[in-house]
Design a protein around this motif. Structure first.
Motif, PDB file in Angstrom:
ATOM      1  N   PRO A 128       0.791  -1.237   0.000  1.00  0.00           N
ATOM      2  CA  PRO A 128       0.000   0.000   0.000  1.00  0.00           C
ATOM      3  C   PRO A 128       0.820   1.283   0.000  1.00  0.00           C
ATOM      4  CG  PRO A 128      -0.931  -1.592   1.537  1.00  0.00           C
ATOM      5  CD  PRO A 128       0.376  -2.171   1.070  1.00  0.00           C
ATOM      6  N   VAL A 129       2.066   1.235   0.526  1.00  0.00           N
ATOM      7  CA  VAL A 129       2.879   2.450   0.591  1.00  0.00           C
ATOM      8  C   VAL A 129       3.203   2.974  -0.806  1.00  0.00           C
ATOM      9  CG1 VAL A 129       5.083   1.209   0.680  1.00  0.00           C
ATOM     10  CG2 VAL A 129       4.895   3.487   1.696  1.00  0.00           C
ATOM     11  N   PHE A 130       3.197   2.093  -1.806  1.00  0.00           N
ATOM     12  CA  PHE A 130       3.525   2.507  -3.173  1.00  0.00           C
ATOM     13  C   PHE A 130       2.237   2.801  -3.940  1.00  0.00           C
ATOM     14  CE2 PHE A 130       7.270  -0.274  -2.159  1.00  0.00           C
ATOM     15  CZ  PHE A 130       8.194   0.753  -2.096  1.00  0.00           C
ATOM     16  N   THR A 131       1.657   3.948  -3.682  1.00  0.00           N
ATOM     17  CA  THR A 131       0.420   4.344  -4.345  1.00  0.00           C
ATOM     18  C   THR A 131       0.709   4.775  -5.783  1.00  0.00           C
ATOM     19  OG1 THR A 131       0.649   6.648  -3.674  1.00  0.00           O
ATOM     20  CG2 THR A 131      -0.497   5.156  -2.146  1.00  0.00           C
ATOM     21  N   PRO A 132      -0.290   4.739  -6.664  1.00  0.00           N
ATOM     22  CA  PRO A 132      -0.087   5.243  -8.031  1.00  0.00           C
ATOM     23  C   PRO A 132       0.389   6.693  -8.053  1.00  0.00           C
ATOM     24  CG  PRO A 132      -2.107   3.966  -7.915  1.00  0.00           C
ATOM     25  CD  PRO A 132      -1.612   4.122  -6.501  1.00  0.00           C
ATOM     26  N   GLU A 133      -0.101   7.487  -7.114  1.00  0.00           N
ATOM     27  CA  GLU A 133       0.311   8.901  -7.060  1.00  0.00           C
ATOM     28  C   GLU A 133       1.786   9.019  -6.697  1.00  0.00           C
ATOM     29  OE1 GLU A 133      -3.917   8.411  -6.731  1.00  0.00           O
ATOM     30  OE2 GLU A 133      -2.302   7.612  -5.457  1.00  0.00           O
ATOM     31  N   ARG A 134       2.238   8.223  -5.749  1.00  0.00           N
ATOM     32  CA  ARG A 134       3.649   8.268  -5.353  1.00  0.00           C
ATOM     33  C   ARG A 134       4.548   7.822  -6.499  1.00  0.00           C
ATOM     34  NH1 ARG A 134       6.750   4.811  -0.560  1.00  0.00           N
ATOM     35  NH2 ARG A 134       8.731   5.957  -0.723  1.00  0.00           N
ATOM     36  N   ILE A 135       4.138   6.778  -7.209  1.00  0.00           N
ATOM     37  CA  ILE A 135       4.917   6.289  -8.348  1.00  0.00           C
ATOM     38  C   ILE A 135       4.997   7.352  -9.437  1.00  0.00           C
ATOM     39  CG2 ILE A 135       4.942   4.593 -10.225  1.00  0.00           C
ATOM     40  CD1 ILE A 135       3.717   2.581  -8.198  1.00  0.00           C
ATOM     41  N   ALA A 136       3.879   7.997  -9.735  1.00  0.00           N
ATOM     42  CA  ALA A 136       3.855   9.031 -10.776  1.00  0.00           C
ATOM     43  C   ALA A 136       4.727  10.217 -10.396  1.00  0.00           C
ATOM     44  CB  ALA A 136       2.417   9.480 -11.021  1.00  0.00           C
ATOM     45  N   THR A 137       4.700  10.620  -9.132  1.00  0.00           N
ATOM     46  CA  THR A 137       5.525  11.748  -8.667  1.00  0.00           C
ATOM     47  C   THR A 137       7.006  11.413  -8.778  1.00  0.00           C
ATOM     48  OG1 THR A 137       3.818  12.530  -7.147  1.00  0.00           O
ATOM     49  CG2 THR A 137       6.079  13.204  -6.686  1.00  0.00           C
ATOM     50  N   ALA A 138       7.377  10.197  -8.363  1.00  0.00           N
ATOM     51  CA  ALA A 138       8.779   9.791  -8.452  1.00  0.00           C
ATOM     52  C   ALA A 138       9.258   9.780  -9.898  1.00  0.00           C
ATOM     53  CB  ALA A 138       8.961   8.415  -7.821  1.00  0.00           C
ATOM     54  N   ASN A 139       8.438   9.287 -10.805  1.00  0.00           N
ATOM     55  CA  ASN A 139       8.849   9.202 -12.203  1.00  0.00           C
ATOM     56  C   ASN A 139       8.905  10.572 -12.870  1.00  0.00           C
ATOM     57  OD1 ASN A 139       9.245   6.443 -12.211  1.00  0.00           O
ATOM     58  ND2 ASN A 139       7.165   5.964 -12.858  1.00  0.00           N
ATOM     59  N   ALA A 140       8.041  11.465 -12.468  1.00  0.00           N
ATOM     60  CA  ALA A 140       8.103  12.831 -13.003  1.00  0.00           C
ATOM     61  C   ALA A 140       9.412  13.500 -12.593  1.00  0.00           C
ATOM     62  CB  ALA A 140       6.910  13.639 -12.524  1.00  0.00           C
ATOM     63  N   TYR A 141       9.826  13.273 -11.364  1.00  0.00           N
ATOM     64  CA  TYR A 141      11.095  13.839 -10.900  1.00  0.00           C
ATOM     65  C   TYR A 141      12.270  13.203 -11.643  1.00  0.00           C
ATOM     66  CZ  TYR A 141      14.719  15.537  -7.708  1.00  0.00           C
ATOM     67  OH  TYR A 141      15.844  16.142  -7.166  1.00  0.00           O
ATOM     68  N   LEU A 142      12.229  11.885 -11.821  1.00  0.00           N
ATOM     69  CA  LEU A 142      13.293  11.218 -12.580  1.00  0.00           C
ATOM     70  C   LEU A 142      13.377  11.777 -13.989  1.00  0.00           C
ATOM     71  CD1 LEU A 142      12.804   7.520 -11.411  1.00  0.00           C
ATOM     72  CD2 LEU A 142      14.822   8.947 -11.016  1.00  0.00           C
ATOM     73  N   ASP A 143      12.239  12.011 -14.618  1.00  0.00           N
ATOM     74  CA  ASP A 143      12.247  12.584 -15.970  1.00  0.00           C
ATOM     75  C   ASP A 143      12.968  13.927 -15.994  1.00  0.00           C
ATOM     76  OD1 ASP A 143      11.256  11.051 -18.073  1.00  0.00           O
ATOM     77  OD2 ASP A 143       9.178  11.391 -17.504  1.00  0.00           O
ATOM     78  N   ARG A 144      12.741  14.742 -14.979  1.00  0.00           N
ATOM     79  CA  ARG A 144      13.407  16.042 -14.930  1.00  0.00           C
ATOM     80  C   ARG A 144      14.917  15.878 -14.801  1.00  0.00           C
ATOM     81  NH1 ARG A 144      12.800  21.001 -10.501  1.00  0.00           N
ATOM     82  NH2 ARG A 144      13.852  22.560 -11.820  1.00  0.00           N
ATOM     83  N   LEU A 145      15.359  14.925 -13.981  1.00  0.00           N
ATOM     84  CA  LEU A 145      16.787  14.685 -13.813  1.00  0.00           C
ATOM     85  C   LEU A 145      17.398  14.143 -15.098  1.00  0.00           C
ATOM     86  CD1 LEU A 145      16.825  13.059 -10.244  1.00  0.00           C
ATOM     87  CD2 LEU A 145      17.044  15.478 -10.856  1.00  0.00           C
ATOM     88  N   TYR A 146      16.712  13.199 -15.740  1.00  0.00           N
ATOM     89  CA  TYR A 146      17.236  12.626 -16.986  1.00  0.00           C
ATOM     90  C   TYR A 146      17.340  13.690 -18.082  1.00  0.00           C
ATOM     91  CZ  TYR A 146      16.246   8.017 -14.941  1.00  0.00           C
ATOM     92  OH  TYR A 146      16.222   6.906 -14.139  1.00  0.00           O
ATOM     93  N   GLU A 147      16.344  14.560 -18.145  1.00  0.00           N
ATOM     94  CA  GLU A 147      16.359  15.623 -19.152  1.00  0.00           C
ATOM     95  C   GLU A 147      17.564  16.538 -18.949  1.00  0.00           C
ATOM     96  OE1 GLU A 147      13.478  19.256 -20.799  1.00  0.00           O
ATOM     97  OE2 GLU A 147      12.831  17.989 -19.130  1.00  0.00           O
ATOM     98  N   ARG A 148      17.853  16.860 -17.688  1.00  0.00           N
ATOM     99  CA  ARG A 148      19.006  17.713 -17.414  1.00  0.00           C
ATOM    100  C   ARG A 148      20.311  16.996 -17.740  1.00  0.00           C
ATOM    101  NH1 ARG A 148      22.990  19.514 -17.402  1.00  0.00           N
ATOM    102  NH2 ARG A 148      24.061  20.988 -16.024  1.00  0.00           N
ATOM    103  N   ALA A 149      20.431  15.734 -17.361  1.00  0.00           N
ATOM    104  CA  ALA A 149      21.665  14.987 -17.613  1.00  0.00           C
ATOM    105  C   ALA A 149      21.935  14.844 -19.108  1.00  0.00           C
ATOM    106  CB  ALA A 149      21.585  13.614 -16.958  1.00  0.00           C
TER     107      ALA A 149
END
Length: 241
Positions: free
Chosen positions: A170-191
């Motif tokens: 339950p700790v891994f909600t769809p909202e938490r997963i989406a937020t984490a991936n949005a942040y990763l996308d920002r980091l990947y775009e910068r790299a």
């Protein structure tokens, strides 16, 4: 070929799960460390490592609190450096001297009191600024060493599905997963501005499935053997250049 990892189990697991022999060996593994902390040369003091449960956990926290990773870059005992950003999910602690530590579960188990420090929450603008500071330092260090071409980013995301139709805790909600991936996308775009698309290991959605059975349990970043096999193939291609 000697591989050094800065990242998490999503890269490390491939070495334990390989189903065919690859001429690849793990030289060193820097885990549970945000890039800003890993690249910070200032020691983070006051942490009682003796209170941390296992030798491995003590080692990863000690590496994070010192300049172990920059020193390993200088020593150069690797042919390939693989960086995965899954551990950027952790908050970062900054003490009064400006030194940084990754607030992993292993760090927390030391009993360190961070009440007088600044805690930078993951996926915030302040966290991005710290990450970019670490990323710039890494790129500059590797460029000075003539080793930037030996860096690859393992472009992993938190899985949104479990193989076979299972469910996440339950700790891994769809909202938490989406937020984490949005942040990763920002980091990947910068790299990508510094290393281009060729500096990334890419995976399909089917390869980025969470394993229904995994030694560490079901998690969005505990992948199937198909993912591990593909990662080993990509790393092996680097050695065949």
């Amino acid at each position: 070929m000697r591989v050094m990892i800065l990242g998490s189990c999503v890269t490390r697991d491939a070495f334990e799960c390989q189903q065919k022999p690859w001429p690849i060996e793990l030289e060193e593994y820097f885990a549970r460390s945000a890039l800003a902390s890993a690249m910070d040369p200032r020691p983070f003091t006051g942490v009682d490592l003796s209170r941390i449960g296992s030798a491995f956990q003590r080692k990863v926290v000690e590496f994070d609190l010192t300049d172990a990773f920059p020193r390993a870059l200088e020593e150069g005992r690797y042919d390939l450096l693989v960086y995965d950003l899954i551990d950027e999910r952790f908050d970062v602690v900054q003490n009064a001297e400006g030194a940084l530590a990754t607030r992993s579960s292993e760090f927390n188990s030391s009993g360190y009191d961070a009440s007088a420090d600044e805690v930078v929450r993951t996926a915030t603008p302040a966290a991005f600024a710290l990450w970019e500071q670490g990323w710039t330092a890494l790129v500059e260090r590797l460029s000075a060493l003539g080793r930037l071409d030996d860096l690859r980013i393992n472009r992993a995301y938190w899985a949104s599905e479990v193989e076979g139709g299972g469910e996440f805790p339950p700790v891994f909600t769809p909202e938490r997963i989406a937020t984490a991936n949005a942040y990763l996308d920002r980091l990947y775009e910068r790299a990508a501005k510094d290393i281009g698309p060729e500096g990334f290991y890419e995976f399909t959605d089917r390869e980025l499935l969470a394993a229904g059975e995994h030694r560490w349990g079901v998690s969005p970043f505990h992948y199937t053997n198909a993912y591990n096999d593909r990662l080993l193939e990509l790393m092996g291609a680097h050695g065949a250049r």
